[in-house]
Design a protein around this motif. Sequence first.
Motif, PDB file in Angstrom:
ATOM      1  N   LEU A  57      -5.155  -1.213  -1.408  1.00 41.72           N
ATOM      2  CA  LEU A  57      -5.496  -0.566  -2.675  1.00 41.72           C
ATOM      3  C   LEU A  57      -5.227   0.938  -2.612  1.00 41.72           C
ATOM      4  N   VAL A  58      -5.541   1.543  -1.476  1.00 49.60           N
ATOM      5  CA  VAL A  58      -5.259   2.968  -1.307  1.00 49.60           C
ATOM      6  C   VAL A  58      -3.753   3.208  -1.355  1.00 49.60           C
ATOM      7  N   THR A  59      -2.986   2.301  -0.749  1.00 47.62           N
ATOM      8  CA  THR A  59      -1.529   2.422  -0.788  1.00 47.62           C
ATOM      9  C   THR A  59      -1.011   2.360  -2.224  1.00 47.62           C
ATOM     10  N   VAL A  60      -1.539   1.425  -3.001  1.00 49.90           N
ATOM     11  CA  VAL A  60      -1.157   1.313  -4.411  1.00 49.90           C
ATOM     12  C   VAL A  60      -1.523   2.585  -5.162  1.00 49.90           C
ATOM     13  N   ALA A  61      -2.726   3.110  -4.909  1.00 48.15           N
ATOM     14  CA  ALA A  61      -3.175   4.323  -5.602  1.00 48.15           C
ATOM     15  C   ALA A  61      -2.272   5.513  -5.277  1.00 48.15           C
ATOM     16  N   ILE A  62      -1.899   5.648  -4.005  1.00 50.22           N
ATOM     17  CA  ILE A  62      -1.052   6.781  -3.610  1.00 50.22           C
ATOM     18  C   ILE A  62       0.332   6.660  -4.236  1.00 50.22           C
TER      19      ILE A  62
ATOM     20  N   GLU B 243      -2.709  10.984 -14.675  1.00 46.52           N
ATOM     21  CA  GLU B 243      -2.892  10.404 -13.342  1.00 46.52           C
ATOM     22  C   GLU B 243      -4.161   9.575 -13.256  1.00 46.52           C
ATOM     23  N   LEU B 244      -5.233  10.078 -13.828  1.00 46.65           N
ATOM     24  CA  LEU B 244      -6.512   9.373 -13.756  1.00 46.65           C
ATOM     25  C   LEU B 244      -6.405   7.970 -14.332  1.00 46.65           C
ATOM     26  N   PHE B 245      -5.847   7.865 -15.531  1.00 47.51           N
ATOM     27  CA  PHE B 245      -5.746   6.567 -16.182  1.00 47.51           C
ATOM     28  C   PHE B 245      -4.653   5.696 -15.548  1.00 47.51           C
ATOM     29  N   SER B 246      -3.558   6.306 -15.139  1.00 49.21           N
ATOM     30  CA  SER B 246      -2.457   5.536 -14.558  1.00 49.21           C
ATOM     31  C   SER B 246      -2.849   4.920 -13.222  1.00 49.21           C
ATOM     32  N   VAL B 247      -3.461   5.705 -12.357  1.00 47.60           N
ATOM     33  CA  VAL B 247      -3.869   5.198 -11.048  1.00 47.60           C
ATOM     34  C   VAL B 247      -4.950   4.138 -11.209  1.00 47.60           C
ATOM     35  N   THR B 248      -5.926   4.398 -12.067  1.00 51.46           N
ATOM     36  CA  THR B 248      -6.990   3.404 -12.305  1.00 51.46           C
ATOM     37  C   THR B 248      -6.407   2.101 -12.838  1.00 51.46           C
ATOM     38  N   GLY B 249      -5.502   2.211 -13.810  1.00 50.79           N
ATOM     39  CA  GLY B 249      -4.893   1.014 -14.383  1.00 50.79           C
ATOM     40  C   GLY B 249      -4.090   0.235 -13.368  1.00 50.79           C
TER      41      GLY B 249
ATOM     42  N   ALA C 131      -5.717  10.514   2.334  1.00 52.31           N
ATOM     43  CA  ALA C 131      -5.727   9.050   2.418  1.00 52.31           C
ATOM     44  C   ALA C 131      -4.652   8.509   3.345  1.00 52.31           C
ATOM     45  N   GLN C 132      -4.095   9.355   4.229  1.00 52.76           N
ATOM     46  CA  GLN C 132      -2.974   8.904   5.047  1.00 52.76           C
ATOM     47  C   GLN C 132      -3.371   7.789   6.012  1.00 52.76           C
ATOM     48  N   LYS C 133      -4.610   7.797   6.511  1.00 46.34           N
ATOM     49  CA  LYS C 133      -5.037   6.764   7.449  1.00 46.34           C
ATOM     50  C   LYS C 133      -5.004   5.393   6.786  1.00 46.34           C
ATOM     51  N   GLN C 134      -5.618   5.296   5.592  1.00 48.11           N
ATOM     52  CA  GLN C 134      -5.616   4.019   4.870  1.00 48.11           C
ATOM     53  C   GLN C 134      -4.215   3.656   4.398  1.00 48.11           C
ATOM     54  N   PHE C 135      -3.429   4.682   4.027  1.00 45.49           N
ATOM     55  CA  PHE C 135      -2.068   4.434   3.563  1.00 45.49           C
ATOM     56  C   PHE C 135      -1.222   3.808   4.668  1.00 45.49           C
ATOM     57  N   ILE C 136      -1.266   4.391   5.857  1.00 44.52           N
ATOM     58  CA  ILE C 136      -0.486   3.872   6.986  1.00 44.52           C
ATOM     59  C   ILE C 136      -0.974   2.493   7.381  1.00 44.52           C
ATOM     60  N   GLU C 137      -2.299   2.292   7.360  1.00 43.38           N
ATOM     61  CA  GLU C 137      -2.840   0.970   7.693  1.00 43.38           C
ATOM     62  C   GLU C 137      -2.415  -0.070   6.673  1.00 43.38           C
TER      63      GLU C 137
ATOM     64  N   GLY D 280       3.168  -3.051 -12.165  1.00 36.02           N
ATOM     65  CA  GLY D 280       4.527  -3.183 -11.629  1.00 36.02           C
ATOM     66  C   GLY D 280       4.608  -4.278 -10.582  1.00 36.02           C
ATOM     67  N   GLY D 281       5.777  -4.898 -10.469  1.00 34.15           N
ATOM     68  CA  GLY D 281       5.958  -6.009  -9.547  1.00 34.15           C
ATOM     69  C   GLY D 281       5.729  -5.625  -8.093  1.00 34.15           C
ATOM     70  N   PHE D 282       6.101  -4.400  -7.714  1.00 29.74           N
ATOM     71  CA  PHE D 282       5.945  -3.992  -6.318  1.00 29.74           C
ATOM     72  C   PHE D 282       4.479  -3.967  -5.909  1.00 29.74           C
ATOM     73  N   PHE D 283       3.610  -3.425  -6.769  1.00 28.27           N
ATOM     74  CA  PHE D 283       2.190  -3.362  -6.443  1.00 28.27           C
ATOM     75  C   PHE D 283       1.590  -4.759  -6.323  1.00 28.27           C
ATOM     76  N   VAL D 284       1.966  -5.644  -7.244  1.00 27.39           N
ATOM     77  CA  VAL D 284       1.449  -7.013  -7.194  1.00 27.39           C
ATOM     78  C   VAL D 284       1.912  -7.717  -5.922  1.00 27.39           C
ATOM     79  N   PHE D 285       3.186  -7.575  -5.598  1.00 31.80           N
ATOM     80  CA  PHE D 285       3.719  -8.199  -4.384  1.00 31.80           C
ATOM     81  C   PHE D 285       3.005  -7.681  -3.136  1.00 31.80           C
ATOM     82  N   LEU D 286       2.787  -6.370  -3.070  1.00 32.86           N
ATOM     83  CA  LEU D 286       2.116  -5.771  -1.925  1.00 32.86           C
ATOM     84  C   LEU D 286       0.716  -6.350  -1.752  1.00 32.86           C
TER      85      LEU D 286
END
Length: 282
Positions: A200-205, A82-88, A267-273, A155-161
């Motif tokens: 960024l928080v949304t991508v991390a979650i 998780e540490l490396f995947s989320v950071t990457g 991180a729900q506040k940043q995620f929802i925002e 992944g394409g979804f993260f880049v698009f977001l």
Amino acid sequence: MMATLKRMKAWNLPTHLILILVCTVMIYPIVWWLGASLKTNAEMSLPGIFPSDPQWSNYVKGWTAIPDYTFSRFFANSFIIELFSVTGSVVSASLVAFGFARVNFRYSKLWFALLMLTMMIPSQVIVIPQYVMFSDLNWINTYLPIIVPHFFGGGGFFVFLLVQFIRSIPRELDESAKIDGCTTFGIYFRIIMPLVKPALVTVAIYSFLWTWDDFFQQLLYINSVEKFTVGLALRLFMDSQSTVEWGQMLSMSLLSIIPSVIVFFLAQKQFIEGIATTGLKG
């Protein structure tokens, strides 16, 4: 005024009742799950959610049920991935998105369209080519096939977001930063990244949840028990016992969702925002 308040209360009552009913339906499986984790095998088929004599020892016994290993090892393995995947995912997706949103280069629209097309390719189609490639690199039975792809855009979804979020930020900020002597990377790091924190928080979650729940790739590439993640350990739980102790297994599976729940609530506040405002600012 009083008549208006009465009408509002009358309208809110059925709404609240429906919400309570929906929440009850959604929470019931988790409550049953908790109750079942405290039962013995003999009590599993008996009526009632909670046993008369809760077996809290299921959590202790389940933690050490797999021979020569404990779930401490499996949780540690999962957190390393998780540490490396989320950071990457966060770093690479933000860099790629910044390039598409702010840097003018040849055929940028074409490359972005091709990136979006990758989201439409079923993952099953590329399983065999990926496995052959990672096998040629001698990456089988390592975490590299799971981690390294996150460092190539995530992944394409993260880049698009992130592209949609960055495009909503006025370009005047970039121009002001350039006048002050800021480089392109400086604009990315000092101007854009602080403003896209919710995205960024949304991508991390998302990256955390998808990697934590990804059983297939872990099963495909990891062979050694000492490298197993929590998901693989739960599957091994059934194979390592002649008679499966369901209470112990359910207790460990219940513990396995706690990290995801904690990450979301922290991180729900940043995620929802991030979800609500993507592409809408400006």
